[in-house]
Design a protein around this motif. Structure first.
Motif, PDB file in Angstrom:
ATOM      1  N   ASP A   1     -68.648  37.206-135.112  1.00  0.00           N
ATOM      2  CA  ASP A   1     -67.244  37.598-134.900  1.00  0.00           C
ATOM      3  C   ASP A   1     -66.678  36.989-133.628  1.00  0.00           C
ATOM      4  OD1 ASP A   1     -69.143  39.276-133.688  1.00  0.00           O
ATOM      5  OD2 ASP A   1     -67.597  40.751-133.226  1.00  0.00           O
ATOM      6  N   LYS A   2     -67.536  36.564-132.717  1.00  0.00           N
ATOM      7  CA  LYS A   2     -67.098  35.864-131.494  1.00  0.00           C
ATOM      8  C   LYS A   2     -67.544  34.400-131.539  1.00  0.00           C
ATOM      9  CE  LYS A   2     -65.388  39.576-129.638  1.00  0.00           C
ATOM     10  NZ  LYS A   2     -63.944  39.789-129.835  1.00  0.00           N
ATOM     11  N   LEU A   3     -67.698  33.889-132.727  1.00  0.00           N
ATOM     12  CA  LEU A   3     -68.142  32.504-132.943  1.00  0.00           C
ATOM     13  C   LEU A   3     -69.409  32.179-132.142  1.00  0.00           C
ATOM     14  CD1 LEU A   3     -64.731  30.612-133.166  1.00  0.00           C
ATOM     15  CD2 LEU A   3     -65.972  31.896-134.901  1.00  0.00           C
TER      16      LEU A   3
ATOM     17  N   ALA B   1     -70.334  32.997-129.271  1.00  0.00           N
ATOM     18  CA  ALA B   1     -70.175  32.695-127.843  1.00  0.00           C
ATOM     19  C   ALA B   1     -71.311  33.349-127.058  1.00  0.00           C
ATOM     20  CB  ALA B   1     -68.816  33.198-127.354  1.00  0.00           C
TER      21      ALA B   1
ATOM     22  N   LYS C   1     -69.183  29.164-139.460  1.00  0.00           N
ATOM     23  CA  LYS C   1     -68.083  28.601-138.684  1.00  0.00           C
ATOM     24  C   LYS C   1     -68.524  27.999-137.357  1.00  0.00           C
ATOM     25  CE  LYS C   1     -63.389  29.773-137.394  1.00  0.00           C
ATOM     26  NZ  LYS C   1     -62.370  30.808-137.288  1.00  0.00           N
TER      27      LYS C   1
ATOM     28  N   ALA D   1     -69.600  28.677-129.860  1.00  0.00           N
ATOM     29  CA  ALA D   1     -68.275  28.187-129.407  1.00  0.00           C
ATOM     30  C   ALA D   1     -68.141  28.230-127.887  1.00  0.00           C
ATOM     31  CB  ALA D   1     -67.162  28.997-130.064  1.00  0.00           C
TER      32      ALA D   1
ATOM     33  N   THR E   1     -69.767  29.319-123.740  1.00  0.00           N
ATOM     34  CA  THR E   1     -70.040  30.521-122.952  1.00  0.00           C
ATOM     35  C   THR E   1     -68.926  31.511-123.233  1.00  0.00           C
ATOM     36  OG1 THR E   1     -71.202  29.383-121.211  1.00  0.00           O
ATOM     37  CG2 THR E   1     -70.035  31.348-120.559  1.00  0.00           C
ATOM     38  N   ASP E   2     -69.235  32.795-123.123  1.00  0.00           N
ATOM     39  CA  ASP E   2     -68.202  33.809-123.377  1.00  0.00           C
ATOM     40  C   ASP E   2     -67.149  33.742-122.257  1.00  0.00           C
ATOM     41  OD1 ASP E   2     -66.728  36.256-123.555  1.00  0.00           O
ATOM     42  OD2 ASP E   2     -68.297  36.961-124.911  1.00  0.00           O
ATOM     43  N   ILE E   3     -65.958  33.329-122.640  1.00  0.00           N
ATOM     44  CA  ILE E   3     -64.915  33.063-121.635  1.00  0.00           C
ATOM     45  C   ILE E   3     -64.528  34.351-120.895  1.00  0.00           C
ATOM     46  CG2 ILE E   3     -62.534  32.227-121.302  1.00  0.00           C
ATOM     47  CD1 ILE E   3     -63.060  30.296-123.675  1.00  0.00           C
ATOM     48  N   ARG E   4     -64.670  35.493-121.557  1.00  0.00           N
ATOM     49  CA  ARG E   4     -64.341  36.757-120.875  1.00  0.00           C
ATOM     50  C   ARG E   4     -65.211  36.953-119.644  1.00  0.00           C
ATOM     51  NH1 ARG E   4     -63.756  37.221-125.968  1.00  0.00           N
ATOM     52  NH2 ARG E   4     -61.846  38.031-126.867  1.00  0.00           N
TER      53      ARG E   4
ATOM     54  N   TYR F   1     -68.752  24.898-134.963  1.00  0.00           N
ATOM     55  CA  TYR F   1     -68.355  24.565-133.594  1.00  0.00           C
ATOM     56  C   TYR F   1     -69.550  24.567-132.639  1.00  0.00           C
ATOM     57  CZ  TYR F   1     -63.431  25.303-134.821  1.00  0.00           C
ATOM     58  OH  TYR F   1     -62.183  25.221-135.379  1.00  0.00           O
TER      59      TYR F   1
ATOM     60  N   LEU G   1     -69.240  23.950-128.915  1.00  0.00           N
ATOM     61  CA  LEU G   1     -68.282  23.652-127.851  1.00  0.00           C
ATOM     62  C   LEU G   1     -68.814  24.163-126.515  1.00  0.00           C
ATOM     63  CD1 LEU G   1     -64.988  24.750-129.670  1.00  0.00           C
ATOM     64  CD2 LEU G   1     -65.970  22.439-129.526  1.00  0.00           C
TER      65      LEU G   1
ATOM     66  N   PRO H   1     -64.830  21.409-123.778  1.00  0.00           N
ATOM     67  CA  PRO H   1     -63.445  21.737-123.439  1.00  0.00           C
ATOM     68  C   PRO H   1     -63.260  22.394-122.072  1.00  0.00           C
ATOM     69  CG  PRO H   1     -64.322  23.370-124.947  1.00  0.00           C
ATOM     70  CD  PRO H   1     -65.430  22.395-124.697  1.00  0.00           C
TER      71      PRO H   1
ATOM     72  N   LEU I   1     -60.037  24.717-119.186  1.00  0.00           N
ATOM     73  CA  LEU I   1     -60.079  26.008-118.479  1.00  0.00           C
ATOM     74  C   LEU I   1     -60.088  25.802-116.966  1.00  0.00           C
ATOM     75  CD1 LEU I   1     -62.918  27.688-120.613  1.00  0.00           C
ATOM     76  CD2 LEU I   1     -60.467  27.990-120.905  1.00  0.00           C
TER      77      LEU I   1
HETATM   78  N1  COA Z   1     -65.726  33.006-125.515  1.00  0.00           N
HETATM   79  C1  COA Z   1     -65.342  34.237-125.904  1.00  0.00           C
HETATM   80  N2  COA Z   1     -64.831  34.497-127.107  1.00  0.00           N
HETATM   81  C2  COA Z   1     -64.686  33.464-127.962  1.00  0.00           C
HETATM   82  C3  COA Z   1     -65.064  32.148-127.625  1.00  0.00           C
HETATM   83  C4  COA Z   1     -65.596  31.939-126.321  1.00  0.00           C
HETATM   84  N3  COA Z   1     -66.008  30.752-125.919  1.00  0.00           N
HETATM   85  N4  COA Z   1     -64.773  31.343-128.663  1.00  0.00           N
HETATM   86  C5  COA Z   1     -64.278  32.123-129.632  1.00  0.00           C
HETATM   87  N5  COA Z   1     -64.215  33.406-129.203  1.00  0.00           N
HETATM   88  C6  COA Z   1     -63.719  34.586-129.929  1.00  0.00           C
HETATM   89  C7  COA Z   1     -62.208  34.636-129.935  1.00  0.00           C
HETATM   90  O1  COA Z   1     -61.708  35.215-128.738  1.00  0.00           O
HETATM   91  C8  COA Z   1     -61.966  35.519-131.160  1.00  0.00           C
HETATM   92  O2  COA Z   1     -62.237  36.852-130.789  1.00  0.00           O
HETATM   93  P1  COA Z   1     -61.211  38.042-131.237  1.00  0.00           P
HETATM   94  O3  COA Z   1     -61.277  38.049-132.739  1.00  0.00           O
HETATM   95  O4  COA Z   1     -61.773  39.277-130.604  1.00  0.00           O
HETATM   96  O5  COA Z   1     -59.853  37.652-130.723  1.00  0.00           O
HETATM   97  C9  COA Z   1     -63.078  35.085-132.104  1.00  0.00           C
HETATM   98  O6  COA Z   1     -64.090  34.480-131.292  1.00  0.00           O
HETATM   99  C10 COA Z   1     -62.646  34.077-133.141  1.00  0.00           C
HETATM  100  O7  COA Z   1     -62.082  32.965-132.457  1.00  0.00           O
HETATM  101  P2  COA Z   1     -60.628  32.361-132.787  1.00  0.00           P
HETATM  102  O8  COA Z   1     -60.135  31.646-131.568  1.00  0.00           O
HETATM  103  O9  COA Z   1     -59.747  33.433-133.341  1.00  0.00           O
HETATM  104  O10 COA Z   1     -60.998  31.340-133.960  1.00  0.00           O
HETATM  105  P3  COA Z   1     -60.205  30.026-134.366  1.00  0.00           P
HETATM  106  O11 COA Z   1     -60.794  29.580-135.653  1.00  0.00           O
HETATM  107  O12 COA Z   1     -58.740  30.260-134.313  1.00  0.00           O
HETATM  108  O13 COA Z   1     -60.549  28.944-133.220  1.00  0.00           O
HETATM  109  C11 COA Z   1     -62.001  27.773-131.694  1.00  0.00           C
HETATM  110  C12 COA Z   1     -61.856  28.476-133.070  1.00  0.00           C
HETATM  111  C13 COA Z   1     -63.490  27.440-131.514  1.00  0.00           C
HETATM  112  C14 COA Z   1     -61.187  26.482-131.688  1.00  0.00           C
HETATM  113  C15 COA Z   1     -61.513  28.712-130.585  1.00  0.00           C
HETATM  114  O14 COA Z   1     -62.143  29.971-130.735  1.00  0.00           O
HETATM  115  C16 COA Z   1     -61.817  28.226-129.190  1.00  0.00           C
HETATM  116  O15 COA Z   1     -61.160  27.329-128.708  1.00  0.00           O
HETATM  117  N6  COA Z   1     -62.809  28.830-128.510  1.00  0.00           N
HETATM  118  C17 COA Z   1     -63.113  28.540-127.136  1.00  0.00           C
HETATM  119  C18 COA Z   1     -63.884  27.241-127.027  1.00  0.00           C
HETATM  120  C19 COA Z   1     -64.162  26.919-125.566  1.00  0.00           C
HETATM  121  O16 COA Z   1     -63.280  26.672-124.784  1.00  0.00           O
HETATM  122  N7  COA Z   1     -65.447  26.940-125.242  1.00  0.00           N
HETATM  123  C20 COA Z   1     -65.908  26.569-123.917  1.00  0.00           C
HETATM  124  C21 COA Z   1     -66.018  27.738-123.046  1.00  0.00           C
HETATM  125  S1  COA Z   1     -66.565  27.253-121.440  1.00  0.00           S
END
Ligand code: COA
Length: 260
Positions: free
Chosen positions: A23-25, A27, A60, A64, A66-69, A107, A109, A133, A137
């Motif tokens: 659910d958090k891809l 992360a 999917k 995706a 590290t957890d950005i939060r 992904y 990323l 990416p 940030l």
């Molecule tokens: N950290 C924390 N949460 C993340 C995450 C990350 N790196 N990547 C995805 N999630 C969470 C989203 O916040 C969302 O949570 P929510 O449903 O509680 O809002 C859930 O995963 C699904 O992601 P979402 O963005 O809705 O999916 P999408 O298909 O629209 O987009 C991505 C997919 C991968 C393009 C997009 O999630 C993204 O850009 N993620 C961050 C990638 C990134 O910058 N990673 C490097 C971090 S240093």
């Protein structure tokens, strides 16, 4: 082993480590990193495990990032510690002493791409997307990506990916040598399993010596690397596996390695 963020199972000498926060891809939060360390420590010390396959849950994402939060609270001091701590988990994977295959199912990323880079072999599903990416940030890759990416795909390509934050698809990743092969997502785990089982069927002392030698490629110069190679080659020559492997070839039969 009771993990909250991972699935872990062992079948026929192959360990399957699956990051399980779909659910958090997938992360990587602090708990996932800590559990990854624990799972790979287990893989390192369990003699029943010869090869590890690392993947992400769902269709999917591999990971995706590290957890950005959890990034938002970092300051210069804790940021450095955060980076070093993640580096040490990924270094454990790279230096596990057993092959680790990343099965990239979507992904990969940021920290997810860095995690794939720390593995020894990468197989991508056709849906895989790779990118660093972090610049989007206002940060840089902190889990070894600035070092491992350029070593794998060359400085120019690594630089472009890290400076632009652009994503590339699986075919482009294959073209630049970031992944070893691309397969339909439905075949990803079976392809990784077949490769893992092939490696697991070899003499494991030779596999581990080869891993150690090739791992040193970017750590040392040609002269020192070849000195290491000669030492490891010599060690292999003293094993029962070597005697069995050579004898089996001459007797036109399959070798039965005992990993001794
Ligand atoms: N950290 C924390 N949460 C993340 C995450 C990350 N790196 N990547 C995805 N999630 C969470 C989203 O916040 C969302 O949570 P929510 O449903 O509680 O809002 C859930 O995963 C699904 O992601 P979402 O963005 O809705 O999916 P999408 O298909 O629209 O987009 C991505 C997919 C991968 C393009 C997009 O999630 C993204 O850009 N993620 C961050 C990638 C990134 O910058 N990673 C490097 C971090 S240093």
């Amino acid at each position: 082993m009771n993990y909250q963020t991972l699935l872990f199972e062992v079948q026929e000498a192959v360990a399957y480590v699956t990051i399980n926060r779909p659910d958090k891809l997938n992360a990587l939060n602090a708990q996932a990193k800590s559990e990854l360390r624990e799972a790979f420590e287990h893989c390192r010390t369990d003699d029943a495990i010869s090869v590890v396959i690392l993947t992400g849950a769902g269709e999917k994402a591999f990971v995706a990032g590290t957890d950005i939060r959890e990034l938002t609270a970092l300051n210069p001091e804790t940021g450095k510690e955060f980076s070093e701590e993640g580096q040490s988990v990924f270094n454990l994977i790279e230096n596990l002493g057993k092959p680790v295959i990343a099965a990239v199912n979507g992904y990969a990323l940021g920290g997810g791409m860095e995690l794939a880079l720390a593995c020894h072999i990468r197989i991508a599903g056709e849906n895989a997307k790779f990118g660093q990416p972090e610049v989007n940030l206002g940060i840089i890759p902190g889990y070894g990506g600035t070092q491992r990416l350029a070593r794998l795909v060359g400085k120019g390509r690594g630089m472009e990916l890290i400076l632009t934050g652009d994503q590339i698809d699986a075919q482009e990743a294959l073209r630049i040598g970031l992944v070893n092969k691309v397969v339909p997502l439905s075949d990803l785990i079976s392809t990784a399993r077949a490769m893992a089982q092939k490696i697991a069927s070899k003499g494991q002392i030779a596999v581990r010596m080869a891993l150690k030698a090739v791992n040193m490629t970017h750590e040392t110069n040609l002269t020192d690397g070849q000195a290491l190679e000669a030492s490891l080659f010599g060690l292999c020559c003293g094993t029962e596996d070597f005697k069995e492997g050579a004898k089996a070839f001459l007797e036109k039969r399959k070798a039965e390695f005992k990993n001794k």
